[in-house]
Structures are given as C-alpha cells and as structure tokens.
Design an enzyme around this catalytic site. Structure first.
Site: not given
Lengths: 286, 259
Positions: B51-53
């Site tokens: 996930y881009e987090s």
C-alpha cells in the site's frame, strides 16, 4: 532548537498569517490538535501543503484560513469527498481557493529536495498526463548522461511544518514509528516546526535506526495526548474510522459544518475540551 | 442449485482471479483492495500486498478503510517512508502488478480520477486526484483496473487524463518510454476487457454469467470492440463467495465498532 511549550503558544509564535504551512501525516499521526488551534486562532491567507489533505484541511478551508492548497490526493480516505474543499473549488465558499496539484511521487520528491536543500526534485513521472497542462511548476529536463526525459518539481520549503509523533524526551528529541510518511523530510525542509506528541518521557528508549528527529532540528514540542484523533497513533490508539464516516454528514452542508465547528472547535479552549465536548454527544454531529 | 450472488461480488471475484500468487502487488483503496485481499485469502496466499502508505507485505484481516490503517503496518514485513516507497520501490521497478480503480476510463485504458465536467479550474465534480495512481500506472510491470461498467464511466473522451494507459493507442505508450507495459485487463461488473495486442483498444473478451454482449456494448460510451469469441466468466465458487462475504462482514463490523 527544541523548546517544550503549550500548543496554543506554539501556534501563536510559529504560524503567521500568509505563511506556507505543511501539516503532514500519511493517514497516521495527523496533527489534528494543532490544526484545531490554527482554526481557533483564525490564521488567514495560509498556503497549505499536504500530500493527502483530509478532514483537518477540510476544517481549515471551511473556516476561511486557506488561500492556496498544494496537494496530491484530496479526499476522505475510504469515505469519499472532502466537501469543504469541493465547495471552495467548485463554488468559492467561504473563499476562492488557488489549487496547485501534483501526484504523490512528485510531492514526495519536493519534500525530499527541500530537506536536501536542493532547488528541485527529480523523478520519472507525470509523463503524458493532464496535470502537466494545468500546473506550470511541473517541468521536464533531459538526463545529462542518458538523455532520458525526467520530471522536475520545485522543492517544498514551508515556513512552518507541523507534525504529530508518539514521544519526545525532555530535551525535545522526537521519536515516531509505524507509517512515518513524509514527516521527517517535511520538518527538515521547513524554516520552523511544531511537533505535538502523545507523551513527553525521560528516556525515548529509541532503538538504533529508529526515526528520531534530534532536538536541535525541531522547534516547538508540545504534549497533546490523543492529538492525532480521529487518525491514529500506533501503540496508543486506533484510527477512528467511524468519525471519518461521520464527517461526511457533518461537512456536507455549510450550516451543519459551521455549527459543528462553532460548538466543538471554536467553542472549546483546547484539545482536551474538544474531546470532552465530543464525548458529550458520542460522535458530535448535527 | 445455482449460487446467488451480486454483480459487484462477481466483479471482485473476477478481479481477484487475475492476481498471480507471489507477485508484489501495489494496491489502490476500495475495489482493488477488496480483490487483492480476496486473492490472498483464496488462490494467492503469497501475494505481497503493498500500500502506498509505505507498508510492504501487509496481511490485513479486514479491509482497510484508508491506505494507512494501523493493521497494515502492524502486519507488514517492512514499513518505509513515502519518499522511499515511491523512489526505491515503485520507480525502482520492484513492483510487478498495480491495481487501480477509476472514475472514468477511455478505450485505451487511460483513467481519470481528478475532475468531472466543467473545466479543470471550475469542475462540476472535484475528485480526490492522482495520489499514487499515475506512477503506479507508469511504473508497475503491468496494471489491472477495476470499476463499475456504465456510460458515465466508460467514455469516449476523458474529462481529465490522470493516469496513462495506452494514450492514443498503438505504440503511443511505447514512445513515451514508460517503464511498465500498461493495463492488461479491465474488470467490471459486466465483464472483462483486454487491450488489442496491436491497436491497444480495449476489447470485450469475457462477459459475466447472465450478461449479454449487447448489454455491455449499450453501457459503453464508445463503439465497443468485441472479440470474435467472447467467453463467459466462470461463476463464483462457493469458497470464493464465502471468503468474500466473510471479509466484507468482518470489515463492516470493524469499521462500525470504533467509537
């Protein structure tokens, strides 16, 4: 050099009308308490930077604090629109808002360039997309070695960066963990900084390689327990997804937004009072 | 007795089946996240969810509401900063598959998640914007796209090109020198479209059970290209449906329960 202060004093001292302000946090450790205080002190004409402007930026925009927003994804994660951002963009309420829009990779490169004291960030990005037609600050350069076309975006240099972290020690060294986003770069890129923390402790007990901002690169450090609510602080409390969903109703129309802000933010003196005010009717609301 | 299921369930299951076991997968929030987690809990247990987090190898038990929910970092193999995520991992070419949603798509699988109607400065609807999507679309080895199929979404001309598919078709993506090969399938609630190998125009190659080719053509805002032989997507299995419903129920409980 870090000094430990009250949040209201920190905002009064470090955030000035007309400033470029970054309140960073990537879904985690979002500095809500500090954002509330900016609303309470009615700061004006701010240029606000954030990769993922969410509910706190909705509050700032709807309260008339913002002149310009620089961002790469503006929504209520998993819920939908930011209604106050949309109302400002689509209908100039409460004020017209200038928009400078990027993609995440570009914003990350802009902060990293600011922290590195470089004039611009470099990435393989933006090629062929419509953002380049509407944002004149996205340029392309040729690699001097290979000739490859690469995107260049100007460094972020906020007047003040505001973040929330788990811990600080009494000297003002700051420790954070979990999803750490772009907070370190945002603080190092800024002229001034405010860090709110869950707790101030005698010893950080930070393992080697932990994300620590040493006391001599941060400015104000303020203890605000729960100050990232409704986002979360890993190791302290979970993300309040129910509040994010509730915000959709609160912010949908101008009247319910304004009365909620008047009651829970402007009508309270600090974050502790805000939490009590919310608890008075479970999740706030209309 | 035939299983009862909704068109959304069929879409999520058909999308999940496209995920190869073991591939590093960059996951967008919403429909892509549901499909990716279904895949991980059925045929592709070793899928690496990114996930881009900054969470690499996340193993959530419920669907995250945001791309940075606490459970993602608690269960991840590694959590990295955002500049590192985008430069070393995505731009570095480490991610085989990207999985995106969209508000609008055109016949060359370019997508819009920025504005609808009006002008860019004064849109009718302001959407969240690019986020990580445009670099996911450019840099992942290949890309899957999932969205509901109707004329508002499947348009002749995008209101805004947020993330590139095959641009003007043919070799126009290749000429831009983007690292990834682009979208390889668009999975909707009606069927599956894949790009023509030469023209790159999206072509209807499969319809879901009970859906006709005419229906898909009618819900598409351009004259849709249809493959000479159109498959019927296999129905959801009992296991796929049970796992998806269980995932959705656990998710609803988890998100409602927090006060």
């Amino acid at each position: 050099m870090a000094h430990i202060t009250q949040l209201s004093d920190a905002i009064r001292d470090a955030v000035r009308d007309g400033d470029i302000v970054a309140l960073e946090g990537f879904t985690h450790l979002i500095p809500y308490a500090a954002g509330h205080e900016i609303v309470r002190q009615a700061k004006r004409d701010l240029t606000v930077i954030r990769m993922t402007p969410d509910v706190i930026y909705d509050m700032l925009i709807g309260s008339g604090c913002v002149k310009k927003i620089v961002f790469s994804w503006g929504g209520n994660p998993g819920v939908g629109s930011l209604h106050r951002l949309r109302d400002a963009v689509e209908k100039d309420w409460p004020l017209p808002i200038e928009v400078e829009e990027h993609a995440h990779a570009g914003m990350a490169a802009m902060y990293a360039a600011g922290a590195a004291n470089l004039p611009f960030g470099l990435l393989r990005g933006y090629i062929g997309t419509d953002l380049t037609k509407h944002n004149g600050r996205i340029k392309f350069i040729d690699c001097p070695f290979t000739g490859e076309k690469l995107a260049a975006v100007p460094a972020h240099r906020p007047d003040v960066t505001v973040i929330h972290a788990q811990k600080a020690d009494r000297k003002g060294n700051v420790l954070m963990w979990g999803v750490v986003g772009v907070q370190k770069e945002a603080v190092l890129a800024a002229k001034r900084s405010i860090v709110t923390v869950e707790e101030i402790v005698d010893d950080l007990q930070a393992p080697p390689n932990a994300v620590v901002l040493p006391y001599w690169v941060v400015g104000h450090v303020c203890e605000v327990k729960g100050g990232a609510f409704p986002s979360y602080a890993q190791g302290y409390y979970a993300r309040n997804n129910a509040f994010y969903k509730k915000w959709d109703d609160i912010s949908k129309d101008r009247e319910s937004f304004t009365s909620w802000m008047d009651k829970h933010i402007k009508g309270t003196k600090d974050f502790a009072e805000f939490k009590l005010s919310l608890a008075g009717q479970t999740l706030g609301g209309k | 007795m035939a299983l009862q299921y909704t068109s959304d369930e069929m879409m999520t299951i058909a999308a999940a089946r496209k995920i190869r076991n073991g591939a590093p997968l960059f996951v967008g929030i919403g429909l892509p996240s549901a499909a990716a987690n279904l895949a991980r809990q059925t045929h592709a247990p070793d899928t690496i969810l990114i996930y881009e987090s900054g969470t690499i190898g996340a193993k959530p038990t419920v669907l995250p509401l945001s791309i940075g929910d606490g459970e993602l970092s608690e269960t991840a193999d590694a959590v990295v900063s955002i500049p590192e995520m985008f430069s070393y991992w995505l731009q570095g070419g480490r991610i085989a598959l990207g999985f995106l949603g969209a508000a609008q798509i055109d016949k060359y699988a370019n997508i819009n998640s920025t504005v609808i109607g009006g002008t860019y400065q004064r849109p009718k609807v302001r959407l969240p914007g690019a986020g990580g999507a445009q670099e996911i679309a450019a840099s992942c080895g290949e890309v899957l796209i999932t969205l509901r199929h109707n004329k508002r979404a499947f348009v002749e001309t995008l209101d805004f090109l947020t993330s590139g598919g095959y641009f003007e078709g043919g070799d126009s993506r290749a000429k831009l020198n983007l690292p990834g090969k682009g979208p390889t399938a668009v999975i909707t609630d009606l069927g599956i479209l894949t790009p023509d190998p030469v023209t790159k125009e999206l072509t209807l190659t499969s319809v879901h059970p009970g859906v006709t080719v005419e229906q898909v053509v009618a819900e598409t805002g351009w004259p849709l290209k249809v493959a000479p032989h159109v498959d019927t997507t296999p129905e959801p299995t009992e296991k796929e449906l049970a796992v998806l419903r269980d995932l959705n129920e656990r998710t609803a409980r988890a998100h409602a329960g927090q006060q």
